[in-house]
Write a protein that holds these residues in place. Sequence first.
Motif, mmCIF file in Angstrom:
data_model
loop_
_atom_site.group_PDB
_atom_site.id
_atom_site.type_symbol
_atom_site.label_atom_id
_atom_site.label_comp_id
_atom_site.label_asym_id
_atom_site.label_seq_id
_atom_site.Cartn_x
_atom_site.Cartn_y
_atom_site.Cartn_z
ATOM 1 N N PRO A 1 -2.027 -4.645 9.791
ATOM 2 C CA PRO A 1 -1.935 -4.525 8.340
ATOM 3 C C PRO A 1 -2.558 -5.711 7.613
ATOM 4 C CG PRO A 1 0.111 -5.379 9.175
ATOM 5 C CD PRO A 1 -0.849 -5.391 10.320
ATOM 6 N N PHE A 2 -3.777 -6.156 7.980
ATOM 7 C CA PHE A 2 -4.357 -7.322 7.300
ATOM 8 C C PHE A 2 -4.602 -6.977 5.828
ATOM 9 C CE2 PHE A 2 -8.130 -4.951 8.142
ATOM 10 C CZ PHE A 2 -9.092 -5.388 7.254
ATOM 11 N N GLN A 3 -4.431 -7.997 4.970
ATOM 12 C CA GLN A 3 -4.413 -7.808 3.532
ATOM 13 C C GLN A 3 -5.759 -8.192 2.905
ATOM 14 O OE1 GLN A 3 -1.804 -6.454 1.870
ATOM 15 N NE2 GLN A 3 -0.793 -6.189 3.869
ATOM 16 N N VAL A 4 -6.238 -7.353 1.946
ATOM 17 C CA VAL A 4 -7.464 -7.611 1.198
ATOM 18 C C VAL A 4 -7.147 -7.422 -0.287
ATOM 19 C CG1 VAL A 4 -9.864 -7.003 0.796
ATOM 20 C CG2 VAL A 4 -8.894 -6.763 3.099
ATOM 21 N N THR A 5 -7.386 -8.457 -1.079
ATOM 22 C CA THR A 5 -7.148 -8.401 -2.523
ATOM 23 C C THR A 5 -8.379 -8.932 -3.263
ATOM 24 O OG1 THR A 5 -6.130 -10.583 -2.516
ATOM 25 C CG2 THR A 5 -4.657 -8.665 -2.281
ATOM 26 N N VAL A 6 -8.522 -8.482 -4.521
ATOM 27 C CA VAL A 6 -9.612 -8.938 -5.394
ATOM 28 C C VAL A 6 -8.989 -9.706 -6.549
ATOM 29 C CG1 VAL A 6 -11.571 -8.275 -6.822
ATOM 30 C CG2 VAL A 6 -11.036 -6.944 -4.778
ATOM 31 N N ARG A 7 -9.377 -10.970 -6.691
ATOM 32 C CA ARG A 7 -8.838 -11.792 -7.757
ATOM 33 C C ARG A 7 -9.611 -11.539 -9.060
ATOM 34 N NH1 ARG A 7 -8.553 -17.449 -4.594
ATOM 35 N NH2 ARG A 7 -10.493 -17.662 -5.769
ATOM 36 N N ASP A 8 -9.075 -12.099 -10.158
ATOM 37 C CA ASP A 8 -9.724 -11.931 -11.455
ATOM 38 C C ASP A 8 -11.064 -12.646 -11.532
ATOM 39 O OD1 ASP A 8 -7.639 -10.376 -12.300
ATOM 40 O OD2 ASP A 8 -6.565 -12.058 -13.257
ATOM 41 N N ASP A 9 -11.263 -13.674 -10.706
ATOM 42 C CA ASP A 9 -12.546 -14.387 -10.699
ATOM 43 C C ASP A 9 -13.578 -13.737 -9.794
ATOM 44 O OD1 ASP A 9 -11.328 -14.947 -8.325
ATOM 45 O OD2 ASP A 9 -11.565 -17.139 -8.429
ATOM 46 N N ASN A 10 -13.337 -12.476 -9.411
ATOM 47 C CA ASN A 10 -14.262 -11.667 -8.596
ATOM 48 C C ASN A 10 -14.380 -12.185 -7.164
ATOM 49 O OD1 ASN A 10 -15.734 -9.232 -9.025
ATOM 50 N ND2 ASN A 10 -17.621 -10.353 -8.584
ATOM 51 N N CYS A 11 -13.340 -12.822 -6.662
ATOM 52 C CA CYS A 11 -13.309 -13.276 -5.268
ATOM 53 C C CYS A 11 -12.472 -12.310 -4.446
ATOM 54 C CB CYS A 11 -12.733 -14.683 -5.173
ATOM 55 S SG CYS A 11 -13.810 -15.956 -5.842
ATOM 56 N N ILE A 12 -12.957 -11.989 -3.254
ATOM 57 C CA ILE A 12 -12.242 -11.112 -2.320
ATOM 58 C C ILE A 12 -11.504 -12.008 -1.323
ATOM 59 C CG2 ILE A 12 -12.486 -9.311 -0.583
ATOM 60 C CD1 ILE A 12 -15.010 -8.396 -2.017
ATOM 61 N N VAL A 13 -10.190 -11.868 -1.260
ATOM 62 C CA VAL A 13 -9.348 -12.698 -0.395
ATOM 63 C C VAL A 13 -8.847 -11.825 0.757
ATOM 64 C CG1 VAL A 13 -7.314 -14.167 -0.273
ATOM 65 C CG2 VAL A 13 -8.688 -14.114 -2.371
#
Length: 845
Positions: free
Chosen positions: A20-32
């Motif tokens: 279940p690795f996590q992928v999120t998109v921040r408001d500064d357009n960075c993919i974490v």
Amino acid sequence: MKSQIPPGFLLLLWLLLFSPFQVTVRDDNCIVVSLEESDVVSSSFVYVVKITGESKNYFFQFEEFNSTLPSPVVFNASYHGLYYIVTLMVVNSNMVSKPVRSITVLTKPLPISSVSIYDYKPSPETGVLFEIQYPEKYNVFTRVNISYWEGKDYRTMLYKDFFKGKTVFNHWLPGICYSNITFQLVSEATFNKSTLVEYSGVRHEPKQHRTVPYPPRNISVQIVHMNKNNWEEHSGNFLEESFMGPQDVIGQDKLIHFSNGPTEIPSANTSDAWPDYHYNSTDYTTTTQPYWWTNEADSSESEDEFVNVVPSEYENSSTASMSGKLTPETPSFLPVQMVLSWLPPKPPTAFDGFHINIEREGKISATLSEDTHEFIAELKEPGKYKLSVTTFSSSGSCEIRRSQSAKTLSFYISPTGEWIEELTEKPQHVSVTVLSSTTALMSWTSSQDSSSNNTIVSVVSLTCQKQKESQRLEKHYCTEVNSSNSIIENLVPGAQYQVVIYLRKGPLVGPPSDPVTFAIVPTGIKDLMLYPLGPTAVILSWNRPYLGVFRKYVVEMFYFNPSTMTSEWMTYYEIAATVSLTASVKIANLLPAWYYNFRVTMVTWGDPELSCCDSSTISYITAPVSPEITSVEYFNNLLYVSWTYGDNGTDLSHSRMLHWMIIAEGKKKIKKSVTRNVMTTVLSLPPGDIYNLSVTACTERGSNASTPQIVKLEPAPPKSLFAVNKTQTSVTLLWVEEGVADFFEVFCQQAGSGQETKLQEPVTVSSHVVTISSLLPATSYNCSVITFSHNSPSVPTFIAVSTMVTEMNPNIVVISVLAILSILLIGLLLVTLVVLRRKHLQMAR
């Protein structure tokens, strides 16, 4: 036998089920991307993240870890609104990498920076033009979300037909206030049958816009003549009270509220009286009065809202209606009643009332409620009236919008009370017949009398508007000129005019006809002259007529083009029009010995352009270039001459070169014509002369000679030398002269003499015969003759001659014989005497 399952397969199966690795998109357009504890199988494995979506793939490795999870991987995405595929890959000890799981994420597009909303001009009632501005670089979106309040209803829609940030939306309702209008960029992506949608934020200021309501329908006006007795009953206070408020002439309570509004400058002498207005409804909002509307007896209720001051220019007026108290008099003009009616605009138009404008040397405006469909007023002054009824919409926070005027009604009330209806017919089939270069005749058709008193002919020059004032060659129709004459005069050749016809009935003027454009053909140039400047250039000069207008001169030339092998007219130069009556142009780079036809035309400003005249032409054959003599040889009394012409690319096959003329000019002038295809010739020239040799290229109208070359020929020796007469002491020599000779020198000397002893000096003669005297008899001589020409001697010609032997003269011989005989006789006599003496002596002895 047991089957063994590879441990790598078990590891992959476990990761696929429980990773279940996590992928999120921040408001500064960075993919974490971050690992969870359940993702870790063994610390000996390497965990790699693969990110695809841009032009190249990116790989990131998690840091080595033991007991604690590694830090998340942060990828700074370059594109906004683009979907990225994030894949977790596990690399085992054998360096074998296997993708475990992929997650698709969508970044947010950048928001719209500014929004502008305009009326869609073809349909402002239902259409608007949206113009948005947004960052274009690295910003991806598929549609635009438009949200707004339509009155009290909230609407939202997705729209994608934006071209360069603009689109036309033609589905709004007329007269509605649309508020809080916002725009969002929408990015959409579909991956594995699932759709991802991201909306940009809203950073622009929310907009509002009200569409234009539709105008009223079926507007009509009716004029009713009032009873004279009724007018006289009111005459005691009617004029004074006519400016205090509306009068109830139909027996109902009608109230209208007036307010100051915009005025127009009257086009004629202003009149002080104005009609009373009556309405069939008690609802009202505002009404506008002209500045000259005096309301001195106004009620106290309106004092706070209006300040009624009579303008200074009317303070001393003696007009009855401008004074505070008037003496009642029966007016000469009986007022009439105007009934204006209409229907509401076509649905679904949102509107809040109607606005009425009445113009007569000023403007009165009245605003009525939406339930009012009729307006009644008393017209107390004759004159021309203009009426218009518009719909307005004012509810909501948007600005108030009025509809377009569906129809402007015009009519005229004469001083006698005659009602002249508005002219709605425009002249048909308008045509122009050009009679001359300065006059034209207008013609048209209409249902009414088309006499000159019932029409207005409006003429304006379109040419003047395209020229600078300092360059204008015409003045009369630079501004619009109106007349009632169907014949238009004072036109200028070359100008273009626009004519509009109006029908007139009394002071009323009907709608204009369709504009008709016509042009006067220019008269063209005159006195076209050509001045040659050599084989490759000429100067064209011409004059233009004093009366005329044009845009430019076009200089054209017609010739055979050897590169395209065609004969055609081509434009060489264009000269802008000036006020000068004379113009000239230099035409260079012409082909030598070539036929040209030049034409100068005057081109007008019109559309389409008119030009004149093709007959202004002049033809010319250019002079040839001078040949160049390359070689001159003299052999056996023949002169061989060769020459060249132009360069290697010179074409003589299509030129107007006729022939070559070779001229050798000395004491005699020798000419020889040679065909143009040959550039060598042979001349038979008399020897002994100096010649000025030239080769001339000849055309039909001109020629050009080469640089002269001096050729000096040696003199030829005399031939056929003869001795025609010989004596004991002289010899006569005769010879044949060849070529050109100035004089001859003759030498004679004894043959066989050991030393060159000349008997005499050389004899110089100018003829071809000479006698050499003082020679010895019976002597041989060697004689030579040398030709001299231009102080140059020729080779001598020799001849051997001998003088004759000496002979006795017969007379001398006879005398000599007689003398000898006399001497002999005397001697014989003497001997005889001596003998006789002796004999005598002997005998004597």
